[in-house]
Design a protein around this motif. Structure first.
Motif, PDB file in Angstrom:
ATOM      1  N   MET A 102      81.839  29.658  30.342  1.00 37.39           N
ATOM      2  CA  MET A 102      81.163  28.429  30.758  1.00 37.39           C
ATOM      3  C   MET A 102      80.882  27.567  29.526  1.00 37.39           C
ATOM      4  SD  MET A 102      78.346  29.738  33.564  1.00 37.39           S
ATOM      5  CE  MET A 102      77.985  28.061  34.094  1.00 37.39           C
ATOM      6  N   GLN A 103      80.854  26.243  29.755  1.00 41.75           N
ATOM      7  CA  GLN A 103      80.527  25.308  28.688  1.00 41.75           C
ATOM      8  C   GLN A 103      79.759  24.125  29.259  1.00 41.75           C
ATOM      9  OE1 GLN A 103      83.846  24.177  26.243  1.00 41.75           O
ATOM     10  NE2 GLN A 103      82.617  22.922  24.868  1.00 41.75           N
ATOM     11  N   ILE A 104      78.806  23.617  28.465  1.00 38.78           N
ATOM     12  CA  ILE A 104      77.958  22.494  28.873  1.00 38.78           C
ATOM     13  C   ILE A 104      78.073  21.400  27.820  1.00 38.78           C
ATOM     14  CG2 ILE A 104      75.614  21.748  29.451  1.00 38.78           C
ATOM     15  CD1 ILE A 104      74.969  24.761  29.897  1.00 38.78           C
ATOM     16  N   GLY A 105      78.175  20.165  28.265  1.00 47.34           N
ATOM     17  CA  GLY A 105      78.188  19.023  27.362  1.00 47.34           C
ATOM     18  C   GLY A 105      77.102  18.044  27.736  1.00 47.34           C
ATOM     19  N   PHE A 106      76.541  17.370  26.731  1.00 47.61           N
ATOM     20  CA  PHE A 106      75.465  16.408  26.961  1.00 47.61           C
ATOM     21  C   PHE A 106      75.490  15.373  25.839  1.00 47.61           C
ATOM     22  CE2 PHE A 106      71.205  14.724  26.377  1.00 47.61           C
ATOM     23  CZ  PHE A 106      70.680  14.623  27.656  1.00 47.61           C
ATOM     24  N   GLY A 107      75.248  14.109  26.181  1.00 50.89           N
ATOM     25  CA  GLY A 107      75.183  13.076  25.151  1.00 50.89           C
ATOM     26  C   GLY A 107      74.476  11.837  25.651  1.00 50.89           C
ATOM     27  N   SER A 109      83.015  25.496  34.506  1.00 52.01           N
ATOM     28  CA  SER A 109      82.766  26.859  34.971  1.00 52.01           C
ATOM     29  C   SER A 109      83.858  27.266  35.940  1.00 52.01           C
ATOM     30  CB  SER A 109      81.397  26.943  35.657  1.00 52.01           C
ATOM     31  OG  SER A 109      81.176  28.210  36.217  1.00 52.01           O
ATOM     32  N   ASN A 110      84.431  28.450  35.700  1.00 54.96           N
ATOM     33  CA  ASN A 110      85.467  28.974  36.592  1.00 54.96           C
ATOM     34  C   ASN A 110      86.583  27.966  36.820  1.00 54.96           C
ATOM     35  OD1 ASN A 110      84.037  31.416  36.970  1.00 54.96           O
ATOM     36  ND2 ASN A 110      82.769  30.443  38.547  1.00 54.96           N
ATOM     37  N   GLN A 111      87.008  27.317  35.744  1.00 52.09           N
ATOM     38  CA  GLN A 111      88.091  26.338  35.760  1.00 52.09           C
ATOM     39  C   GLN A 111      87.770  25.111  36.604  1.00 52.09           C
ATOM     40  OE1 GLN A 111      91.596  28.582  36.908  1.00 52.09           O
ATOM     41  NE2 GLN A 111      91.911  29.317  34.828  1.00 52.09           N
ATOM     42  N   THR A 112      86.479  24.903  36.915  1.00 55.73           N
ATOM     43  CA  THR A 112      86.037  23.721  37.647  1.00 55.73           C
ATOM     44  C   THR A 112      85.113  22.915  36.748  1.00 55.73           C
ATOM     45  OG1 THR A 112      86.166  24.847  39.776  1.00 55.73           O
ATOM     46  CG2 THR A 112      84.839  22.849  39.680  1.00 55.73           C
ATOM     47  N   GLN A 113      85.354  21.620  36.694  1.00 52.14           N
ATOM     48  CA  GLN A 113      84.570  20.752  35.818  1.00 52.14           C
ATOM     49  C   GLN A 113      83.780  19.740  36.634  1.00 52.14           C
ATOM     50  OE1 GLN A 113      85.982  19.184  31.767  1.00 52.14           O
ATOM     51  NE2 GLN A 113      86.354  17.438  33.100  1.00 52.14           N
ATOM     52  N   HIS A 114      82.491  19.631  36.338  1.00 50.23           N
ATOM     53  CA  HIS A 114      81.627  18.634  36.958  1.00 50.23           C
ATOM     54  C   HIS A 114      81.084  17.732  35.859  1.00 50.23           C
ATOM     55  CE1 HIS A 114      81.664  20.875  40.732  1.00 50.23           C
ATOM     56  NE2 HIS A 114      81.320  21.972  40.060  1.00 50.23           N
ATOM     57  N   ILE A 115      81.178  16.404  36.045  1.00 56.68           N
ATOM     58  CA  ILE A 115      80.729  15.457  35.033  1.00 56.68           C
ATOM     59  C   ILE A 115      79.909  14.351  35.688  1.00 56.68           C
ATOM     60  CG2 ILE A 115      81.426  13.772  33.280  1.00 56.68           C
ATOM     61  CD1 ILE A 115      83.927  15.364  32.813  1.00 56.68           C
ATOM     62  N   LEU A 171      70.133  26.776  34.256  1.00 55.09           N
ATOM     63  CA  LEU A 171      71.290  25.988  34.649  1.00 55.09           C
ATOM     64  C   LEU A 171      71.631  26.289  36.096  1.00 55.09           C
ATOM     65  CD1 LEU A 171      73.990  24.352  34.079  1.00 55.09           C
ATOM     66  CD2 LEU A 171      74.953  26.552  33.346  1.00 55.09           C
ATOM     67  N   SER A 172      71.945  25.244  36.848  1.00 50.31           N
ATOM     68  CA  SER A 172      72.383  25.412  38.235  1.00 50.31           C
ATOM     69  C   SER A 172      73.761  24.783  38.398  1.00 50.31           C
ATOM     70  CB  SER A 172      71.392  24.757  39.200  1.00 50.31           C
ATOM     71  OG  SER A 172      71.870  24.827  40.538  1.00 50.31           O
ATOM     72  N   VAL A 173      74.714  25.558  38.945  1.00 46.57           N
ATOM     73  CA  VAL A 173      76.070  25.070  39.192  1.00 46.57           C
ATOM     74  C   VAL A 173      76.476  25.464  40.597  1.00 46.57           C
ATOM     75  CG1 VAL A 173      78.462  25.070  38.411  1.00 46.57           C
ATOM     76  CG2 VAL A 173      76.624  25.400  36.748  1.00 46.57           C
ATOM     77  N   ASP A 174      76.752  24.479  41.433  1.00 49.19           N
ATOM     78  CA  ASP A 174      77.164  24.740  42.822  1.00 49.19           C
ATOM     79  C   ASP A 174      76.163  25.641  43.545  1.00 49.19           C
ATOM     80  OD1 ASP A 174      79.558  23.213  42.897  1.00 49.19           O
ATOM     81  OD2 ASP A 174      80.582  24.780  41.764  1.00 49.19           O
TER      82      ASP A 174
END
Length: 218
Positions: free
Chosen positions: A48-53, A71-77, A164-167
């Motif tokens: 998993m990776q998180i980005g913020f700016g 996460s799990n080859q799915t990207q949310h932006i 962190l919450s994802v899906d």
């Protein structure tokens, strides 16, 4: 926006000590004062990776930001822009906020719940190494030799704790499993995202300058 000679994304005024003694007043608005922060956070196993700016246009008072999770080859932006909210301790744009945590060296990155993307987080960055400052980037006009672009950047390594919450799935971040890098830049950057403009008939880049690609990884 208050005193324009201070940094909004940093509580250490000494960072400006050796900076050119100019502030983004009306005389210099076309030169484009800019300030911003970013962070990249990842699980040590690479899953998993998180980005913020966030960044700020000091003349207009408008900010923009992004947050993303892979996460799990799915990207949310999520990308957002609008008036920068500043209560003295936290800066906010839309559902994003950034601010001091328990000390001046610890900061928080927050993405509130949204119907737009199925991610949210409340994270605290704790440094493990001192900041590393790049050499000041200073550009002068090819003819006049006047300073037309000036930027300072610094980076820092650390770890992150928080939630962190994802899906709809909750994750608890701990320093044993996650690491992070963060960065901060400020200065006059009229060349962001476009061909450098001219001051009168003079290019802001020196003669015989070269275009280059910089690759940064951790």
């Amino acid at each position: 926006m208050g005193n324009k000679s201070t940094l909004l994304f940093d509580q250490k005024p000494h960072l400006l000590r050796n900076f050119t003694k100019r502030t983004p007043t009306a005389k210099h608005r076309n030169l484009g004062w800019s300030e911003g922060i970013w962070t990249s956070i990842a699980r040590k196993d690479g899953s998993m990776q998180i980005g913020f700016g966030m960044s700020l246009d000091r003349d207009s008072g408008l900010g923009e930001g992004y947050a993303g999770v892979l996460s799990n080859q799915t990207q949310h932006i999520l990308r957002t822009s609008g008036t920068l909210q500043n209560n003295g301790h936290n800066l906010g744009v839309g559902r994003l906020s950034y601010g001091l945590a328990d000390s001046t060296e610890e900061v928080k990155f927050v993405l509130c719940d949204s119907n737009t993307v199925p991610i949210s987080f409340d994270l605290k960055f704790q440094p493990t190494l001192p900041r590393h400052f790049e050499d000041r980037q200073l550009l002068r006009g090819a003819v006049s030799r006047k300073i037309v672009s000036e930027t300072i950047r610094n980076h820092q390594a650390g770890h992150v704790i928080g939630d962190l919450s994802v899906d709809g799935v909750q994750h608890s971040l701990c320093s044993e499993d996650w690491f992070a890098f963060r960065g901060h830049y400020f200065g006059f950057r009229p060349d962001i995202g476009r061909v450098p403009p001219k001051v009168g008939e003079e290019s802001i880049t020196p003669n015989h300058s070269s275009t280059y690609l910089q690759l940064w990884c951790a």
